[in-house]
Scaffold this motif. Structure first.
Motif, PDB file in Angstrom:
ATOM      1  N   LYS A 121       0.836  -1.204   0.000  1.00 39.06           N
ATOM      2  CA  LYS A 121       0.000   0.000   0.000  1.00 39.06           C
ATOM      3  C   LYS A 121       0.870   1.253   0.000  1.00 39.06           C
ATOM      4  N   MET A 122       1.984   1.189   0.716  1.00 34.85           N
ATOM      5  CA  MET A 122       2.892   2.337   0.738  1.00 34.85           C
ATOM      6  C   MET A 122       3.484   2.584  -0.644  1.00 34.85           C
ATOM      7  N   HIS A 123       3.889   1.507  -1.296  1.00 28.11           N
ATOM      8  CA  HIS A 123       4.448   1.630  -2.649  1.00 28.11           C
ATOM      9  C   HIS A 123       3.407   2.208  -3.602  1.00 28.11           C
ATOM     10  N   GLU A 124       2.186   1.718  -3.493  1.00 30.24           N
ATOM     11  CA  GLU A 124       1.112   2.212  -4.368  1.00 30.24           C
ATOM     12  C   GLU A 124       0.852   3.695  -4.138  1.00 30.24           C
ATOM     13  N   GLN A 125       0.838   4.107  -2.871  1.00 30.08           N
ATOM     14  CA  GLN A 125       0.607   5.513  -2.574  1.00 30.08           C
ATOM     15  C   GLN A 125       1.771   6.368  -3.064  1.00 30.08           C
ATOM     16  N   HIS A 126       2.995   5.861  -2.897  1.00 29.88           N
ATOM     17  CA  HIS A 126       4.162   6.606  -3.392  1.00 29.88           C
ATOM     18  C   HIS A 126       4.097   6.753  -4.907  1.00 29.88           C
ATOM     19  N   GLN A 127       3.619   5.724  -5.580  1.00 26.94           N
ATOM     20  CA  GLN A 127       3.520   5.784  -7.032  1.00 26.94           C
ATOM     21  C   GLN A 127       2.451   6.764  -7.505  1.00 26.94           C
ATOM     22  N   ARG A 128       1.550   7.138  -6.626  1.00 27.42           N
ATOM     23  CA  ARG A 128       0.578   8.159  -6.984  1.00 27.42           C
ATOM     24  C   ARG A 128       1.287   9.452  -7.389  1.00 27.42           C
ATOM     25  N   ASN A 129       2.485   9.690  -6.804  1.00 24.85           N
ATOM     26  CA  ASN A 129       3.285  10.834  -7.235  1.00 24.85           C
ATOM     27  C   ASN A 129       3.538  10.777  -8.728  1.00 24.85           C
ATOM     28  N   PHE A 130       3.909   9.574  -9.202  1.00 22.05           N
ATOM     29  CA  PHE A 130       4.306   9.421 -10.597  1.00 22.05           C
ATOM     30  C   PHE A 130       3.111   9.282 -11.537  1.00 22.05           C
ATOM     31  N   LYS A 131       1.932   9.265 -10.963  1.00 22.69           N
ATOM     32  CA  LYS A 131       0.706   9.357 -11.757  1.00 22.69           C
ATOM     33  C   LYS A 131       0.139  10.768 -11.675  1.00 22.69           C
ATOM     34  N   LEU A 132       0.943  11.650 -11.051  1.00 22.35           N
ATOM     35  CA  LEU A 132       0.572  13.063 -10.909  1.00 22.35           C
ATOM     36  C   LEU A 132      -0.714  13.252 -10.125  1.00 22.35           C
ATOM     37  N   PHE A 133      -1.057  12.232  -9.318  1.00 20.29           N
ATOM     38  CA  PHE A 133      -2.313  12.267  -8.573  1.00 20.29           C
ATOM     39  C   PHE A 133      -3.485  12.542  -9.507  1.00 20.29           C
ATOM     40  N   ASP A 134      -3.320  12.087 -10.758  1.00 19.53           N
ATOM     41  CA  ASP A 134      -4.315  12.213 -11.837  1.00 19.53           C
ATOM     42  C   ASP A 134      -4.448  13.628 -12.390  1.00 19.53           C
ATOM     43  N   ALA A 135      -3.553  14.520 -12.023  1.00 19.88           N
ATOM     44  CA  ALA A 135      -3.592  15.876 -12.581  1.00 19.88           C
ATOM     45  C   ALA A 135      -3.313  15.824 -14.084  1.00 19.88           C
ATOM     46  N   PRO A 136      -3.960  16.679 -14.873  1.00 22.02           N
ATOM     47  CA  PRO A 136      -3.756  16.664 -16.323  1.00 22.02           C
ATOM     48  C   PRO A 136      -2.483  17.366 -16.782  1.00 22.02           C
ATOM     49  N   VAL A 137      -1.859  18.125 -15.890  1.00 19.54           N
ATOM     50  CA  VAL A 137      -0.684  18.917 -16.274  1.00 19.54           C
ATOM     51  C   VAL A 137       0.504  18.572 -15.373  1.00 19.54           C
ATOM     52  N   ALA A 138       1.633  18.293 -16.005  1.00 17.76           N
ATOM     53  CA  ALA A 138       2.889  18.107 -15.280  1.00 17.76           C
ATOM     54  C   ALA A 138       3.829  19.239 -15.656  1.00 17.76           C
ATOM     55  N   LEU A 139       4.430  19.867 -14.661  1.00 15.22           N
ATOM     56  CA  LEU A 139       5.412  20.904 -14.917  1.00 15.22           C
ATOM     57  C   LEU A 139       6.757  20.433 -14.382  1.00 15.22           C
ATOM     58  N   PHE A 140       7.804  20.668 -15.170  1.00 12.34           N
ATOM     59  CA  PHE A 140       9.151  20.300 -14.763  1.00 12.34           C
ATOM     60  C   PHE A 140      10.037  21.546 -14.849  1.00 12.34           C
ATOM     61  N   PHE A 141      10.710  21.838 -13.751  1.00 14.15           N
ATOM     62  CA  PHE A 141      11.495  23.060 -13.620  1.00 14.15           C
ATOM     63  C   PHE A 141      12.979  22.713 -13.664  1.00 14.15           C
ATOM     64  N   THR A 142      13.702  23.374 -14.530  1.00 14.64           N
ATOM     65  CA  THR A 142      15.128  23.099 -14.677  1.00 14.64           C
ATOM     66  C   THR A 142      15.956  24.377 -14.587  1.00 14.64           C
ATOM     67  N   VAL A 143      17.232  24.177 -14.270  1.00 12.93           N
ATOM     68  CA  VAL A 143      18.224  25.252 -14.370  1.00 12.93           C
ATOM     69  C   VAL A 143      19.421  24.713 -15.136  1.00 12.93           C
ATOM     70  N   ASN A 144      20.223  25.604 -15.672  1.00 15.28           N
ATOM     71  CA  ASN A 144      21.440  25.190 -16.351  1.00 15.28           C
ATOM     72  C   ASN A 144      22.447  24.678 -15.327  1.00 15.28           C
ATOM     73  N   LYS A 145      23.123  23.583 -15.647  1.00 13.52           N
ATOM     74  CA  LYS A 145      24.080  22.972 -14.726  1.00 13.52           C
ATOM     75  C   LYS A 145      25.225  23.915 -14.373  1.00 13.52           C
ATOM     76  N   ALA A 146      25.458  24.906 -15.215  1.00 15.00           N
ATOM     77  CA  ALA A 146      26.555  25.833 -14.951  1.00 15.00           C
ATOM     78  C   ALA A 146      26.241  26.788 -13.807  1.00 15.00           C
ATOM     79  N   MET A 147      24.965  26.907 -13.451  1.00 14.44           N
ATOM     80  CA  MET A 147      24.558  27.860 -12.433  1.00 14.44           C
ATOM     81  C   MET A 147      24.820  27.306 -11.032  1.00 14.44           C
TER      82      MET A 147
END
Length: 231
Positions: A121-147
């Protein structure tokens, strides 16, 4: 300015872990990001890049990362292959931070009826993160490695602006550092360059108010307990 409106947007924000399937208009996402971009940054370098994954791109990321998350559970070699590019949490936890972490985890699991030792059950709940909790939009924030490390502070302030702005527009969010382990999968899919580093992910959408998990509100330490006036 009505300060109460601002305060309500800040204090009303919390990490939502169940979303409806209602889509979010692209124009609204850009509106929110334009507001968020007013965040301060060192020397105004504005070091952030944001990747918005919806539709097939979102679904591909969810499918591939969920499969790896399942595989990593039973295969240590897989787990070792997918690690964070920077260390978000400490190697050795100390009080009071570990106590708050445990309180948060068991508070959430308790609400969901997950008891200690129920690893499936813990694994399943943790995997909800990777299902975006069913949200339709995923945002990913990045920076340049040089910073430097300061750029992560800058992008964190921008993300906070985004979450508060989303709250004000009736949207919900959940910032997710859990995605950082799978940056090798995510960044090529969204088209990020090899010079970029994934800092954090975020689920965006409309909260499903019928789900009990969204009743979970984490406590906060009072300002009197962490503030030191030096006169």
């Amino acid at each position: 300015m009505d300060y109460q409106t601002v305060y309500q947007a800040i204090t009303g924000r919390h990490s939502v872990r169940a979303f409806t399937s209602q889509t979010v208009d692209k124009a609204l996402i850009l509106e929110l990001l334009n507001v968020a971009a007013r965040a301060p940054s060192g020397t105004n370098c504005q070091p952030w890049q944001v990747y918005v994954a919806t539709g097939a791109a979102r679904d591909r990321i969810v499918t591939e990362v969920c499969a790896l998350h399942d595989a990593a559970r039973s295969d240590k070699a897989v787990a070792e292959q997918y690690t964070e590019s920077y260390q978000y949490y400490p190697e050795q936890w100390i009080s009071p931070y570990i106590d708050r972490r445990r309180e948060n985890g068991w508070g959430l699991y308790g609400l969901l009826g997950i008891e200690k030792g129920e690893k499936d059950k813990m694994h399943e709940q943790h995997q909800r993160n990777f299902k975006l909790f069913d949200a339709p939009v995923a945002l990913f924030f990045t920076v340049n490695k040089a910073m430097g490390i300061g750029s992560k502070m800058d992008i964190a302030m921008m993300m906070q602006n985004l979450m508060v702005a989303a709250q004000a527009r009736g949207l919900a969010t959940c910032p997710q550092a859990a995605w950082n382990h799978y940056h090798k999968v995510i960044l090529p899919i969204v088209g990020a360059s090899e010079d970029e580093e994934l800092v954090c992910g975020m689920a965006l959408g409309y909260a499903d108010e019928t789900e009990i998990v969204n009743k979970f509100i984490t406590p906060r330490v009072k300002a009197e307990d962490f503030t030191h006036f030096v006169e």
